[in-house]
Design a protein around this motif. Structure first.
Motif, PDB file in Angstrom:
ATOM      1  N   THR A  59       0.860  -1.325   0.011  1.00 27.40           N
ATOM      2  CA  THR A  59      -0.055  -0.051   0.139  1.00 27.40           C
ATOM      3  C   THR A  59       0.985   1.317  -0.038  1.00 27.40           C
ATOM      4  OG1 THR A  59      -0.058  -0.353   2.280  1.00 27.40           O
ATOM      5  CG2 THR A  59      -1.999  -1.101   1.149  1.00 27.40           C
ATOM      6  N   ASN A  60       2.090   1.352   0.778  1.00 25.01           N
ATOM      7  CA  ASN A  60       2.803   2.333   0.754  1.00 25.01           C
ATOM      8  C   ASN A  60       4.313   1.811   0.789  1.00 25.01           C
ATOM      9  OD1 ASN A  60       3.060   2.571   3.880  1.00 25.01           O
ATOM     10  ND2 ASN A  60       0.771   2.928   3.502  1.00 25.01           N
ATOM     11  N   GLU A  61       5.232   2.685   1.322  1.00 25.86           N
ATOM     12  CA  GLU A  61       6.613   2.390   1.468  1.00 25.86           C
ATOM     13  C   GLU A  61       6.713   1.972   3.030  1.00 25.86           C
ATOM     14  OE1 GLU A  61       8.067   5.834   0.009  1.00 25.86           O
ATOM     15  OE2 GLU A  61       8.379   5.103  -2.175  1.00 25.86           O
ATOM     16  N   LEU A  62       5.717   2.340   3.717  1.00 24.20           N
ATOM     17  CA  LEU A  62       6.053   2.109   5.178  1.00 24.20           C
ATOM     18  C   LEU A  62       4.866   0.806   5.672  1.00 24.20           C
ATOM     19  CD1 LEU A  62       6.136   5.758   6.516  1.00 24.20           C
ATOM     20  CD2 LEU A  62       7.931   4.412   6.441  1.00 24.20           C
ATOM     21  N   LYS A  67       6.034  -5.324   5.244  1.00 26.32           N
ATOM     22  CA  LYS A  67       7.301  -5.606   5.978  1.00 26.32           C
ATOM     23  C   LYS A  67       6.934  -6.991   6.627  1.00 26.32           C
ATOM     24  CE  LYS A  67       7.583  -1.489   7.461  1.00 26.32           C
ATOM     25  NZ  LYS A  67       8.035  -0.255   8.165  1.00 26.32           N
ATOM     26  N   SER A  68       6.034  -7.194   7.225  1.00 23.84           N
ATOM     27  CA  SER A  68       5.790  -8.526   7.961  1.00 23.84           C
ATOM     28  C   SER A  68       5.865  -9.404   7.325  1.00 23.84           C
ATOM     29  CB  SER A  68       4.639  -8.363   8.768  1.00 23.84           C
ATOM     30  OG  SER A  68       4.419  -9.578   9.534  1.00 23.84           O
ATOM     31  N   ILE A  69       5.359  -9.615   6.076  1.00 24.78           N
ATOM     32  CA  ILE A  69       5.291 -10.489   5.050  1.00 24.78           C
ATOM     33  C   ILE A  69       6.715 -10.844   4.616  1.00 24.78           C
ATOM     34  CG2 ILE A  69       4.365 -11.318   2.721  1.00 24.78           C
ATOM     35  CD1 ILE A  69       1.680 -10.060   3.383  1.00 24.78           C
ATOM     36  N   ILE A  70       7.560  -9.739   4.157  1.00 21.30           N
ATOM     37  CA  ILE A  70       8.864  -9.878   3.529  1.00 21.30           C
ATOM     38  C   ILE A  70       9.698 -10.620   4.661  1.00 21.30           C
ATOM     39  CG2 ILE A  70      10.791  -8.586   2.779  1.00 21.30           C
ATOM     40  CD1 ILE A  70       8.750  -6.730   1.804  1.00 21.30           C
ATOM     41  N   ASP A  89       9.821  -0.640  -3.770  1.00 24.66           N
ATOM     42  CA  ASP A  89      10.490  -1.977  -3.433  1.00 24.66           C
ATOM     43  C   ASP A  89      11.685  -1.745  -2.650  1.00 24.66           C
ATOM     44  OD1 ASP A  89       8.393  -2.991  -4.523  1.00 24.66           O
ATOM     45  OD2 ASP A  89       9.368  -3.714  -6.362  1.00 24.66           O
ATOM     46  N   TYR A  90      12.517  -0.605  -3.260  1.00 26.24           N
ATOM     47  CA  TYR A  90      13.900  -0.263  -2.873  1.00 26.24           C
ATOM     48  C   TYR A  90      13.583   0.140  -1.395  1.00 26.24           C
ATOM     49  CZ  TYR A  90      14.927   0.408  -7.684  1.00 26.24           C
ATOM     50  OH  TYR A  90      14.870   0.242  -9.110  1.00 26.24           O
ATOM     51  N   VAL A  91      12.755   1.079  -0.943  1.00 25.16           N
ATOM     52  CA  VAL A  91      12.473   1.732   0.377  1.00 25.16           C
ATOM     53  C   VAL A  91      12.134   0.603   1.248  1.00 25.16           C
ATOM     54  CG1 VAL A  91      10.881   3.169   1.657  1.00 25.16           C
ATOM     55  CG2 VAL A  91      11.802   3.618  -0.631  1.00 25.16           C
ATOM     56  N   LEU A  92      11.145  -0.250   0.863  1.00 28.15           N
ATOM     57  CA  LEU A  92      10.857  -1.548   1.939  1.00 28.15           C
ATOM     58  C   LEU A  92      12.048  -2.413   1.994  1.00 28.15           C
ATOM     59  CD1 LEU A  92       7.297  -2.223   0.252  1.00 28.15           C
ATOM     60  CD2 LEU A  92       7.558  -1.602   2.457  1.00 28.15           C
ATOM     61  N   GLY A  93      12.642  -2.942   0.851  1.00 27.15           N
ATOM     62  CA  GLY A  93      13.941  -3.535   1.298  1.00 27.15           C
ATOM     63  C   GLY A  93      15.065  -2.906   1.931  1.00 27.15           C
TER      64      GLY A  93
END
Length: 357
Positions: A59-62, A67-70, A89-93
């Protein structure tokens, strides 16, 4: 290696095509591959059946849930490499890299001067990225021209891996020999960087040229209405048409006389390889890594990304179209010899292994 890739895309494009090819190749080499995708997307049908896809909201970068799934995937699958492919994806990673003690690799497929102004991405690349994959030497050179990368990033960790193309599975048909006009085709997302407005403007400049032609542009995107208005403004409705999304671009190109790639920015576009696969002559703009792979007037006509220069290239083709048919065959031969999926997979595998040994 155990590899997980992130892709938050809502639709299919060149980035998704590259990722599918890359993951299929790594999977066939025996690596365990996983892909975390946006919920309810259906454009990943070309992935090998043994590649597990995992849905996340993106949904967004935060996004806490994303993040929990990753994190759970990294933990449960003993992941070695996290590969991110789009800005979100860059920001989440980046947020996950240090917490999970994992290697974070970015893939950049086109020129991105915006990196110089994007404070978040500048910080991420300087502190939360272990490697960057580009598809042209010109993109690597561009990245190293930015001081924040040059001062904080090991140049050897920026790797140029040319796109591969899975040629054996392609089928195409010949053009209609009874057709009288010259059929020009282009394909890709209807976005600013694809330069279709440049192409239409160039055709507007050659209205007085005594040539019967038809331009068909395949694709969808945010500029659809604007491009339709441009066609109407130039009074080109009888010659130019947006024909919507096409699933088989090689087949689409194979029925044309000429393929045009009028991009403002690129790495090395997939449509170039699709044009070569269809054995058609191609006019392409001199952006990104085009000059690294196209020999001007041998396997393509290369011009600058402006309506005036594209007009000159089109006039050259219109005046000598029969002389340019060999370009398509030359491009096909180069594609087979130098840009196979196997070669891309080997280079990608060697690069990623360098982080895990």
């Amino acid at each position: 290696m155990n590899i997980v890739a992130l892709n938050s895309s809502k639709s299919w494009g060149g980035n998704e095509r590259w990722l599918t090819t890359a993951l299929n190749g790594l999977n066939q080499k025996g690596h365990s591959v996983y892909l975390i995708i946006r919920n309810r997307t259906n454009h990943w049908n070309s992935l090998n059946a043994s590649i597990e896809t995992i849905e996340a909201p993106f949904t967004n970068e935060l996004s806490f849930k994303t993040k929990s799934i990753i994190k759970n995937t990294i933990k449960n699958k003993s992941i070695d490499i996290l590969l991110s492919t789009k800005r979100k994806d860059y920001v989440l990673g980046a947020q996950i890299k240090n917490k999970m003690n994992i290697y974070h690799i970015m893939r950049l497929g086109i020129s991105r001067p915006i990196l110089k102004r994007d404070i978040i991405q500048r910080y991420i690349i300087s502190n939360m990225v272990d490697g960057i994959i580009v598809n042209a030497q010109s993109l690597k050179k561009e990245l190293l021209s930015y001081s924040f990368i040059k001062n904080n990033f090991n140049p050897s960790k920026i790797c140029c891996i040319y796109n591969g193309y899975d040629t054996p599975s392609i089928k195409f048909h010949n053009s209609d020999k009874n057709r009288q006009n010259i059929l020009i085709r282009a394909a890709g997302r209807l976005t600013t960087h694809k330069g279709y407005d440049i192409l239409l403007s160039s055709l507007n400049l050659i209205k007085n040229l005594n040539v019967e032609y038809k331009l068909e542009i395949a694709g969808d995107g945010p500029l659809k209405r604007e491009l339709e208005a441009t066609i109407k403004r130039y009074n080109l409705q009888s010659q130019c048409e947006l024909v919507g999304k096409k699933n088989d671009i090689v087949n689409f190109f194979s029925k044309a006389d000429l393929v045009v790639i009028p991009s403002r920015s690129e790495g090395i576009p997939n449509t170039l390889f699709e044009a070569w696969m269809s054995k058609k002559p191609v006019i392409t703009t001199n952006v990104g890594g085009i000059s690294e792979v196209v020999d001007n007037m041998k396997d393509g006509i290369v011009c600058e990304p402006s309506s005036a220069h594209l007009k000159e290239a089109l006039e050259r083709f219109f005046n000598n179209s029969h002389d340019f048919k060999k370009m398509g065959l030359n491009g096909y031969n180069k594609l087979i010899q130098s840009f196979s999926m196997e070669k891309m997979t080997i280079n990608l595998e060697q690069y990623l292994k360098g982080f895990t040994v």
